[in-house]
Design an enzyme around this catalytic site. Structure first.
Site, PDB file in Angstrom:
ATOM      1  N   SER A   6       0.835  -1.213   0.000  1.00 59.35           N
ATOM      2  CA  SER A   6       0.000   0.000   0.000  1.00 59.35           C
ATOM      3  C   SER A   6       0.865   1.257   0.000  1.00 59.35           C
ATOM      4  O   SER A   6       0.609   2.201  -0.756  1.00 59.35           O
ATOM      5  CB  SER A   6      -0.949   0.003   1.201  1.00 59.35           C
ATOM      6  OG  SER A   6      -0.230  -0.140   2.409  1.00 59.35           O
ATOM      7  N   ALA A   7       1.928   1.277   0.800  1.00 61.56           N
ATOM      8  CA  ALA A   7       2.801   2.459   0.847  1.00 61.56           C
ATOM      9  C   ALA A   7       3.540   2.631  -0.480  1.00 61.56           C
ATOM     10  O   ALA A   7       3.766   3.760  -0.929  1.00 61.56           O
ATOM     11  CB  ALA A   7       3.789   2.344   1.997  1.00 61.56           C
ATOM     12  N   ASP A  38       6.598   1.985   7.181  1.00 60.86           N
ATOM     13  CA  ASP A  38       6.512   1.609   5.763  1.00 60.86           C
ATOM     14  C   ASP A  38       6.676   2.833   4.859  1.00 60.86           C
ATOM     15  O   ASP A  38       7.501   2.832   3.936  1.00 60.86           O
ATOM     16  CB  ASP A  38       5.153   0.950   5.455  1.00 60.86           C
ATOM     17  CG  ASP A  38       5.085  -0.486   5.930  1.00 60.86           C
ATOM     18  OD1 ASP A  38       5.884  -0.851   6.798  1.00 60.86           O
ATOM     19  OD2 ASP A  38       4.219  -1.238   5.435  1.00 60.86           O
TER      20      ASP A  38
HETATM   21  O1  PMV Z   1       2.981  -6.029   7.732  1.00 59.15           O
HETATM   22  P1  PMV Z   1       3.576  -4.703   7.534  1.00 59.15           P
HETATM   23  O2  PMV Z   1       4.745  -4.702   6.662  1.00 59.15           O
HETATM   24  O3  PMV Z   1       2.585  -3.643   7.203  1.00 59.15           O
HETATM   25  O4  PMV Z   1       4.286  -4.297   8.871  1.00 59.15           O
HETATM   26  C1  PMV Z   1       3.618  -3.953   9.998  1.00 59.15           C
HETATM   27  C2  PMV Z   1       4.618  -3.548  10.993  1.00 59.15           C
HETATM   28  C3  PMV Z   1       4.012  -3.380  12.371  1.00 59.15           C
HETATM   29  O5  PMV Z   1       5.079  -3.005  13.219  1.00 59.15           O
HETATM   30  C4  PMV Z   1       3.415  -4.678  12.863  1.00 59.15           C
HETATM   31  C5  PMV Z   1       2.940  -2.308  12.368  1.00 59.15           C
HETATM   32  C6  PMV Z   1       3.443  -0.891  12.185  1.00 59.15           C
HETATM   33  O6  PMV Z   1       2.598  -0.025  11.952  1.00 59.15           O
HETATM   34  O7  PMV Z   1       4.656  -0.636  12.327  1.00 59.15           O
END
Ligand code: PMV
Length: 313
Positions: A109-110, A152
């Site tokens: 998404s990012a 992200d």
């Molecule tokens: O699953 P991803 O890549 O969106 O990573 C989430 C990372 C977390 O630390 C679990 C949540 C966050 O907002 O940092």
């Protein structure tokens, strides 16, 4: 026609604890990519968004859309146009494509939002800094993920390894000597919003236990940063294993992720851990040019849908 691009990302250390103010380390992954293309169209067409991989076309109307799929894309387009001071609304078609797998912790998404912001800024010939891109993208990350830490959008907008603490200025840091990781996709989609929500519920019920786990993860991240800066990446493996155990204790691993971690270590990886929200998504393993092929084979045999080998540099 103007293009904008963005890479994917993985979190090396510190996921979940980063939501609670501890540091985390993330790197861009350039083998996967989102791209956005902006074209002028006849004035009566308004703003049209074409999401090729999701097979939908969305026409931006006068009221905010209630279409769940289109909302994040519409939001990033309108917020960016507002930031760029483009009024009245232009007549443009924005076509989005992405090879970043959805809901696997690779920042799809990012990456898509970042590509859109860059393509729009380029189309209207307005310079935009990585920090400004990151802040705009964060506003759509909220729609996807609830209360994301912002890691992200930061690593993807800056396109370099980052040491990230929520709410603090980003700290890009030097990788003393390049090293390699394998990124193995479990093939299981995982909702960051749901997993982060479950951790919050557990933290509310038992804050002492969870704060202690977050502190231990935070300490690993600090050690990892020093090791990476010194170019002693062979020392990262045990830290990855330790971080994985702590993520298991948080309740965010899964049978599939644990199996992949075990297979990678057995095949010669220096260490392995889940990456991102967990429950599905990706596992990362520390490899060298010598061990990479065997680790990749073992990961595939243990059920990985796909494996990428990427350099951290
Ligand atoms: O699953 P991803 O890549 O969106 O990573 C989430 C990372 C977390 O630390 C679990 C949540 C966050 O907002 O940092």
């Amino acid at each position: 026609m103007t293009m904008g691009y963005a890479p994917g990302k993985v979190i090396l250390f510190g996921e979940h604890a980063v939501v609670y103010g501890r540091p985390a380390i993330a790197i861009p992954v350039t083998q996967v990519q989102a791209q956005a293309e902006v074209q002028d169209v006849p004035t009566d067409k308004g703003i049209v968004i074409v999401a090729e991989d999701l097979s939908f076309i969305h026409r931006v109307g006068p009221e905010p859309t209630i279409n769940e799929q289109a909302r994040p894309l519409e939001t990033i387009v309108l917020k960016t146009l507002e930031w760029l001071h483009i009024t009245p609304r232009p007549a443009i078609c924005i076509t989005v494509r992405s090879t970043v797998p959805l809901a696997r912790g690779l920042g799809s998404s990012a990456a898509v939002s970042t590509a859109i912001v860059r393509a729009l800024a380029a189309h209207f010939s307005i310079a935009i800094t990585p920090q400004e891109v990151s802040e705009l993208v964060y506003q759509t990350e909220i729609i996807h993920h609830g209360t994301p830490s912002g890691i992200d959008n930061t690593v993807i907008a800056f396109e370099q390894p980052v040491y990230f603490v929520r709410g603090k200025p980003v700290e890009p840091f030097q990788v003393g000597r390049p090293f390699h990781i394998a990124i193995a996709d479990t093939g299981i989609p995982s909702s960051t919003k749901v997993v982060v929500g479950d951790v919050r519920t557990a933290w509310e019920a038992n804050p002492e236990r969870y704060e202690a786990l977050f502190n231990r993860i935070g300490a690993i991240v600090q050690r990892a940063r020093i090791i990476i800066e010194r170019g002693e990446s062979h020392l990262l493996g045990p830290l990855m294993d330790e971080n994985h155990q702590l993520l298991r204790a948080l309740g965010v691993s899964s049978r599939e992720l644990d199996l992949l971690a075990k297979a990678a270590r057995k095949a010669g990886a220096g260490g392995a851990k889940l990456s991102g929200a967990g429950r599905g998504g990706n596992l990362i393993a520390l490899v060298t040019p010598k061990t990479a092929t065997a680790v990749e084979r073992a990961l595939r045999e243990a059920g990985a849908r796909d494996v990428l080998i990427t350099a951290v540099s």
